[in-house]
Design a protein around this motif. Structure first.
Motif, PDB file in Angstrom:
ATOM      1  N   ALA A 165     -35.124 -19.063  21.134  1.00  9.51           N
ATOM      2  CA  ALA A 165     -35.488 -20.029  20.094  1.00  9.51           C
ATOM      3  C   ALA A 165     -34.816 -19.680  18.768  1.00  9.51           C
ATOM      4  O   ALA A 165     -34.295 -20.566  18.072  1.00  9.51           O
ATOM      5  N   LEU A 166     -34.803 -18.410  18.442  1.00 11.46           N
ATOM      6  CA  LEU A 166     -34.177 -17.966  17.199  1.00 11.46           C
ATOM      7  C   LEU A 166     -32.670 -18.218  17.240  1.00 11.46           C
ATOM      8  O   LEU A 166     -32.076 -18.698  16.273  1.00 11.46           O
ATOM      9  N   ARG A 167     -32.048 -17.943  18.377  1.00 10.76           N
ATOM     10  CA  ARG A 167     -30.604 -18.168  18.541  1.00 10.76           C
ATOM     11  C   ARG A 167     -30.272 -19.655  18.433  1.00 10.76           C
ATOM     12  O   ARG A 167     -29.247 -20.025  17.849  1.00 10.76           O
ATOM     13  N   ALA A 168     -31.128 -20.511  18.969  1.00  4.41           N
ATOM     14  CA  ALA A 168     -30.889 -21.952  18.908  1.00  4.41           C
ATOM     15  C   ALA A 168     -30.918 -22.462  17.470  1.00  4.41           C
ATOM     16  O   ALA A 168     -30.114 -23.323  17.092  1.00  4.41           O
ATOM     17  N   GLU A 169     -31.851 -21.947  16.664  1.00  5.84           N
ATOM     18  CA  GLU A 169     -31.958 -22.388  15.274  1.00  5.84           C
ATOM     19  C   GLU A 169     -30.995 -21.658  14.340  1.00  5.84           C
ATOM     20  O   GLU A 169     -30.653 -22.172  13.281  1.00  5.84           O
ATOM     21  N   HIS A 170     -30.578 -20.455  14.749  1.00  6.31           N
ATOM     22  CA  HIS A 170     -29.703 -19.629  13.897  1.00  6.31           C
ATOM     23  C   HIS A 170     -28.596 -19.004  14.749  1.00  6.31           C
ATOM     24  O   HIS A 170     -28.615 -17.785  15.004  1.00  6.31           O
ATOM     25  N   PRO A 171     -27.621 -19.795  15.184  1.00  6.28           N
ATOM     26  CA  PRO A 171     -26.566 -19.240  16.038  1.00  6.28           C
ATOM     27  C   PRO A 171     -25.778 -18.107  15.371  1.00  6.28           C
ATOM     28  O   PRO A 171     -25.237 -17.237  16.056  1.00  6.28           O
ATOM     29  N   GLU A 172     -25.788 -18.070  14.058  1.00  8.21           N
ATOM     30  CA  GLU A 172     -25.081 -17.005  13.337  1.00  8.21           C
ATOM     31  C   GLU A 172     -25.717 -15.632  13.574  1.00  8.21           C
ATOM     32  O   GLU A 172     -25.103 -14.598  13.301  1.00  8.21           O
ATOM     33  N   LEU A 173     -26.927 -15.606  14.108  1.00 11.59           N
ATOM     34  CA  LEU A 173     -27.614 -14.347  14.387  1.00 11.59           C
ATOM     35  C   LEU A 173     -27.345 -13.836  15.803  1.00 11.59           C
ATOM     36  O   LEU A 173     -27.932 -12.833  16.217  1.00 11.59           O
ATOM     37  N   GLY A 174     -26.453 -14.485  16.523  1.00 15.42           N
ATOM     38  CA  GLY A 174     -26.205 -14.135  17.915  1.00 15.42           C
ATOM     39  C   GLY A 174     -25.844 -12.677  18.136  1.00 15.42           C
ATOM     40  O   GLY A 174     -26.391 -12.026  19.037  1.00 15.42           O
ATOM     41  N   GLY A 175     -24.957 -12.115  17.342  1.00 17.65           N
ATOM     42  CA  GLY A 175     -24.559 -10.716  17.501  1.00 17.65           C
ATOM     43  C   GLY A 175     -25.715  -9.760  17.253  1.00 17.65           C
ATOM     44  O   GLY A 175     -25.896  -8.772  17.969  1.00 17.65           O
ATOM     45  N   MET A 176     -26.514 -10.074  16.254  1.00 18.95           N
ATOM     46  CA  MET A 176     -27.671  -9.236  15.941  1.00 18.95           C
ATOM     47  C   MET A 176     -28.711  -9.328  17.058  1.00 18.95           C
ATOM     48  O   MET A 176     -29.294  -8.324  17.464  1.00 18.95           O
ATOM     49  N   ILE A 177     -28.914 -10.515  17.583  1.00 14.08           N
ATOM     50  CA  ILE A 177     -29.861 -10.683  18.687  1.00 14.08           C
ATOM     51  C   ILE A 177     -29.370  -9.925  19.918  1.00 14.08           C
ATOM     52  O   ILE A 177     -30.158  -9.282  20.612  1.00 14.08           O
ATOM     53  N   ASP A 178     -28.063  -9.965  20.172  1.00 16.58           N
ATOM     54  CA  ASP A 178     -27.500  -9.197  21.297  1.00 16.58           C
ATOM     55  C   ASP A 178     -27.789  -7.706  21.137  1.00 16.58           C
ATOM     56  O   ASP A 178     -28.149  -7.025  22.101  1.00 16.58           O
ATOM     57  N   LYS A 179     -27.661  -7.191  19.910  1.00 15.27           N
ATOM     58  CA  LYS A 179     -27.937  -5.771  19.667  1.00 15.27           C
ATOM     59  C   LYS A 179     -29.410  -5.458  19.918  1.00 15.27           C
ATOM     60  O   LYS A 179     -29.747  -4.443  20.531  1.00 15.27           O
ATOM     61  N   LEU A 180     -30.293  -6.338  19.473  1.00 11.51           N
ATOM     62  CA  LEU A 180     -31.723  -6.127  19.706  1.00 11.51           C
ATOM     63  C   LEU A 180     -32.038  -6.119  21.205  1.00 11.51           C
ATOM     64  O   LEU A 180     -32.833  -5.301  21.677  1.00 11.51           O
ATOM     65  N   MET A 181     -31.386  -6.997  21.948  1.00 11.83           N
ATOM     66  CA  MET A 181     -31.608  -7.040  23.393  1.00 11.83           C
ATOM     67  C   MET A 181     -31.063  -5.782  24.076  1.00 11.83           C
ATOM     68  O   MET A 181     -31.644  -5.294  25.048  1.00 11.83           O
ATOM     69  N   GLN A 182     -29.972  -5.232  23.562  1.00 12.18           N
ATOM     70  CA  GLN A 182     -29.462  -3.956  24.081  1.00 12.18           C
ATOM     71  C   GLN A 182     -30.474  -2.843  23.836  1.00 12.18           C
ATOM     72  O   GLN A 182     -30.685  -1.983  24.697  1.00 12.18           O
ATOM     73  N   ASP A 183     -31.080  -2.845  22.656  1.00 19.53           N
ATOM     74  CA  ASP A 183     -32.139  -1.871  22.364  1.00 19.53           C
ATOM     75  C   ASP A 183     -33.275  -2.006  23.372  1.00 19.53           C
ATOM     76  O   ASP A 183     -33.827  -1.011  23.840  1.00 19.53           O
ATOM     77  N   HIS A 184     -33.636  -3.233  23.704  1.00 16.47           N
ATOM     78  CA  HIS A 184     -34.703  -3.461  24.678  1.00 16.47           C
ATOM     79  C   HIS A 184     -34.355  -2.827  26.017  1.00 16.47           C
ATOM     80  O   HIS A 184     -35.206  -2.213  26.662  1.00 16.47           O
ATOM     81  N   SER A 185     -33.110  -2.970  26.427  1.00 14.45           N
ATOM     82  CA  SER A 185     -32.673  -2.383  27.697  1.00 14.45           C
ATOM     83  C   SER A 185     -32.759  -0.857  27.644  1.00 14.45           C
ATOM     84  O   SER A 185     -33.236  -0.218  28.593  1.00 14.45           O
ATOM     85  N   LEU A 186     -32.312  -0.267  26.546  1.00 19.41           N
ATOM     86  CA  LEU A 186     -32.390   1.186  26.380  1.00 19.41           C
ATOM     87  C   LEU A 186     -33.848   1.650  26.402  1.00 19.41           C
ATOM     88  O   LEU A 186     -34.182   2.627  27.083  1.00 19.41           O
ATOM     89  N   LEU A 187     -34.700   0.961  25.688  1.00 14.50           N
ATOM     90  CA  LEU A 187     -36.115   1.344  25.662  1.00 14.50           C
ATOM     91  C   LEU A 187     -36.760   1.184  27.040  1.00 14.50           C
ATOM     92  O   LEU A 187     -37.590   2.004  27.424  1.00 14.50           O
TER      93      LEU A 187
END
Length: 153
Positions: free
Chosen positions: A69-91
């Motif tokens: 939902a955040l990516r849909a409203e703010h596509p400019e945040l895509g790289g940051m969201i990808d990093k957060l999702m990588q953190d999720h995988s590490l955790l």
């Protein structure tokens, strides 16, 4: 849709993070009170399972509901969201290692190292997330229940 829901996601995220921080602190306390004693070890296992489940559920919900939902409203945040999702995988990997350590009866020092690693990554992740996405969350239009978006905390 309740108008308050439209502006509450930033507060909901902070609240979820506060509850997860408290769960980690309770898990550490269970370890510090004597994980070498059988009853305390059982308590520690319960705290670890609860904490691991809560943190993993929070991240899975973010990945499946909040971030799209955040990516849909703010596509400019895509790289940051990808990093957060990588953190999720590490955790998720670190939480799996903690679960295994508890299940196999590793000693208190080993469990403390697991908790320290998870705590450091979790705190860094939460601070980054709060710094980078709280502002966009204030205006996020997302018609969903809190547990679906942030996990059953």
């Amino acid at each position: 849709m309740d108008a308050d829901r439209l502006i509450a996601w930033d507060a909901e995220l902070r609240g979820a993070h506060a509850r997860l921080r408290a769960a980690l602190a309770a898990t550490r306390e269970a370890l510090d009170t004597g994980a070498d004693v059988p009853a305390a070890a059982s308590d520690l296992a319960l705290f670890c399972i609860g904490f691991c489940t809560a943190l993993d559920g929070h991240h899975r919900a973010e990945d499946s509901s909040l971030f799209p939902a955040l990516r849909a409203e703010h596509p400019e945040l895509g790289g940051m969201i990808d990093k957060l999702m990588q953190d999720h995988s590490l955790l998720a990997h670190l939480l799996g290692a903690l679960r295994l350590a508890v299940e196999t009866g590793e000693d208190a020092d080993s469990l403390a190292r697991h908790l320290d690693g998870i705590g450091a990554i979790m705190e860094s992740h939460f601070r980054f997330e709060e710094r980078e996405i709280l502002e966009p969350l204030r205006a996020l239009v997302l018609d969903a229940e809190v547990p679906a978006v942030l996990g059953p905390l």
